[in-house]
Structure formats: C-alpha cells, structure tokens
Design an enzyme around this catalytic site. Sequence first.
Site, PDB file in Angstrom:
ATOM      1  N   PRO A  88       0.597  -1.457   0.109  1.00 61.42           N
ATOM      2  CA  PRO A  88      -0.048  -0.182  -0.266  1.00 61.42           C
ATOM      3  C   PRO A  88       1.385   1.390   0.205  1.00 61.42           C
ATOM      4  CG  PRO A  88      -0.254  -1.084   1.754  1.00 61.42           C
ATOM      5  CD  PRO A  88       0.824  -1.681   1.217  1.00 61.42           C
ATOM      6  N   GLU A 115       1.678  -8.032   8.696  1.00 65.23           N
ATOM      7  CA  GLU A 115       1.999  -6.610   8.944  1.00 65.23           C
ATOM      8  C   GLU A 115       2.757  -6.382   7.459  1.00 65.23           C
ATOM      9  OE1 GLU A 115       1.197  -4.347  10.533  1.00 65.23           O
ATOM     10  OE2 GLU A 115      -0.314  -5.565  11.822  1.00 65.23           O
ATOM     11  N   ARG A 153      -3.106  -8.665 -20.621  1.00 64.89           N
ATOM     12  CA  ARG A 153      -3.730  -7.616 -22.174  1.00 64.89           C
ATOM     13  C   ARG A 153      -2.993  -6.752 -22.747  1.00 64.89           C
ATOM     14  NH1 ARG A 153      -7.456  -4.526 -21.632  1.00 64.89           N
ATOM     15  NH2 ARG A 153      -9.047  -5.484 -22.888  1.00 64.89           N
ATOM     16  N   ASP A 168      -9.578   0.531 -25.305  1.00 67.96           N
ATOM     17  CA  ASP A 168      -9.716   0.739 -23.605  1.00 67.96           C
ATOM     18  C   ASP A 168      -9.462   1.822 -22.656  1.00 67.96           C
ATOM     19  OD1 ASP A 168     -10.443  -2.108 -23.569  1.00 67.96           O
ATOM     20  OD2 ASP A 168      -8.574  -2.032 -22.773  1.00 67.96           O
TER      21      ASP A 168
END
Length: 419
Positions: A88, A115, A153, A168
């Site tokens: 993150p 963690e 892709r 796209d």
Amino acid sequence: MGVVRFSVVTAFPEYFHAFLNTSIVGKAIKEGKIEVEIVNLRDFAQNSYGQIDDYSYGGGGMVIMPEPLYKALESIKSDKAYVVYPSPQGVILTQDVVEALAAKDHVILICGHYEGIDERFVEKCVDLEISIGDYVLTGGELPAMVIIDAVSRLIPGVVGKKEAVLEDSFYKGMLDYPHYTRPAEWNGIQVPEELTSGDHERTARWRMRQAALRTLSRRPDLLPRAGIRPYLSRGIYVMLVHHPVLNKNDEVVTSAVTGLDLHDISRSCMTYGVDKFLVITPLKSQRDMIHKITAHWERASKEGLNPMRSEALNLVKTFNSIEFAIMWIKRREKEKPFIVATTAKKRKGAIPWLELKRTILEQDAPLCLVFGTSWGLADEIFNQVDAVLDPILGGYGEYNHLSVRSAVAVALDRFFGSR
Ligand code: SAM
C-alpha cells in the site's frame, strides 16, 4: 515485447489456482504467451515447522522474515528479473506503470501478508513497490493477480481483437466509450441510435465523442497526459505569420520565410495530426519560393528520394493574409475556427495551455493555432482572436526566447502528444 515471465513468491499458492486456469489469463498461459510460476515461500522456511514469519520488533503483528524471501528470490532470479513488492506504500498502479512492466522480460512479485515483509529485504532486493489503491488488503496475492492481469492484456494476442486494447480506458490517456449489447431495448432504454445505424463512420465519431465527454466530466485529471487528437473530429491548422509581426524595435514589419521553418514545422504538423500548415506572407516572391521548395521535394519523392519529407511539406499552404487563410478554413470546415494566438510575452487575459486543451476537447471545433515569426505577432492580431495562449516557460529563469519551430513543437506536443 515478447513473452513476459512472471514469478510469484507467496505463502498461499492456492489463491492462484483458479486465476491461472480461467478465461483470458488461463488461455494466454496455455498458448505460451505468458509464463507464470508460483513459488511457495514455505518451501524456503527457516525450520521444520515451516516458519516464515515472526513478531514485529517493537510490538505489533507478524512480519515475513527476510531470509525465506531471499532464498526464494535466489531460486528464481534471472539476469533480467525486475522485483516488485505489492504494497500500500508503493507507487499507484496506473496504465503507465502497467506498460512499463509489460516491457520487462521477467517480473517477480513478492506477496506480503500480515503486517508486511521485513524492510531490509525491501531495501536490498526490491526494484519497485506498487500499490493497487489507497486501501489495505490482507495480502499481496490479489494485487499480484491484478498486476499479472493488467500486464497480460498488453501482450500481443492475449486479448482477442487488437482493437479491444487500443480502445480501452487509458488508451492515449482517455476513458473508454460506453458499451451496449443485445437487446436493442431493455427496460424501456434504447441503445443509442448511432450504434444501430450501420453507419460505421457515424458510430466511430459518436464513440470518440462519448469517450471525450466522459473523460472531461469524470476524469479531467487525465487530460494533461492525454493524446486528444484522435478524439477531435474537426480540422486543426497551424498558422505561421510573417506579416504583421514586430521587429526588435516593436515596429510592424514583414519577416522573411525560412526553409528551416517550412521543413521543421511541417514535420511537427505531420507528427501531431495537423491538417494544414498555413504560411502567411504578403510577398509574392516569398510565396513563389515556398512553392519552389515544396515542388522540389515533391519531385524528389517521385524519384524515390525522401518521400516522408514531401508528405510533410504537402501540408503547406500559402496565403497573402491572415484574413484569407481564415476565410479558407471557414469554407473548408463550414464553420468559423477557434483561433488561438501564441506569444512569448506575458499578456493580460492569456490562458494556460491546460485550460485551452480542455476547451479544444470540449468544443470539438476547428482549431487554428497562430504563431508569429521575428519578435512575435503584432498587437492588432491579439484583438481579433478567440484566445491567447500563455507563453511557454522552461521552468528555469526568465529566458524563453524559443525559435518559432520549437514553440510549435512544444505547443503541439502539449495538446496532442501521447504520453
Ligand atoms: N502494514 C502495511 C502497511 O500499512 O503499509 C500493510 C500490510 S498488508 C495488511 C499485508 C500485505 O498486503 C502487504 O505487505 C502487501 O503485500 C499487500 N497489500 C495490502 N494492501 C495493498 C495495496 N493496496 N496494494 C498492494 N499491496 C497491498
């Protein structure tokens, strides 16, 4: 771009079974277009209990230990391996990041859990931390799958029709247009008529317009980097003015046409999808010279010499005044163009390039960008145009005395360049 090899280091290989055997990714693996190996972190555990984690120093939950990760990495590392830690705290995964990964030969994904992983391993072994969004998941397995899916892709042949990828969202930095399928009417809502008309050109125009409007209303933040030329349905014109322009004493003069400008600006115009390069000079001798130059290159092209140059110079059209050139655009487009003057000096009321880019996309009107030679356009021109563009600044000091050729290239790249 060839076969991309992914290696995933995870303590939970079972996450990947369905993912690697299903739908488009499953087919791409079977056809050998991508390779994915799953490496079980527990095979590199510290002891016979299969230990891979321990308590966080200073208190807190469990953290994956560096040594099992290091051993797992050593077992798969190749010369060209690029090590990614989904986290993150990483850079946000955008299409640019996906494209950069698709250019790698071998991507290793290290899945954290609990963690997270020991920071020393990150420092020593990880090339890039990537976040799939500002929220926290229980582990790096889902982000690893997201990364593999998005990169796959882009590998030629993975997605059935090439066009499907080209249109796209985020292709050229813009959002996709809306999609519909059968039935033509559902719950009283009709499929837009443009899609059922059978008129391919109309359908294509409608789709590009929808994509533009969606990007403007939902994701205007994409605009600075977006290549908007394919989304504009009207002509774009670059005008190079040799009269009325200023000399260094602020007197209105007629400047000389230069071969460098003709060649370089027409090449920039060709590169960025400009429809015509309009050269304004009231001097017949100068217009004759321009015709001589373009005819020379056309002849050369017929003889097989540098056809790309004559293709670009074909965009050149001469006029003896700005007014005639605007009348010609109006006739061609059946609409008055939106005229934008450029200047190297700060002017009251001038607008920033990004605001102009938004306006161009919003209006989808014919556009004429006017550039001055010598010391710039005469004042009288600024009173007649629809907008004045802020000067181009280098972001370093006050000096911004660019050649007009450079100014045209920079401006075209800001509006129409694809990043
Ligand atoms: N303590 C960490 C923090 O706040 O940065 C969060 C650890 S998270 C619970 C466990 C693992 O899930 C991470 O090591 C990472 O591999 C993965 N993960 C969680 N959220 C993620 C996200 N938004 N993007 C990418 N990976 C994520």
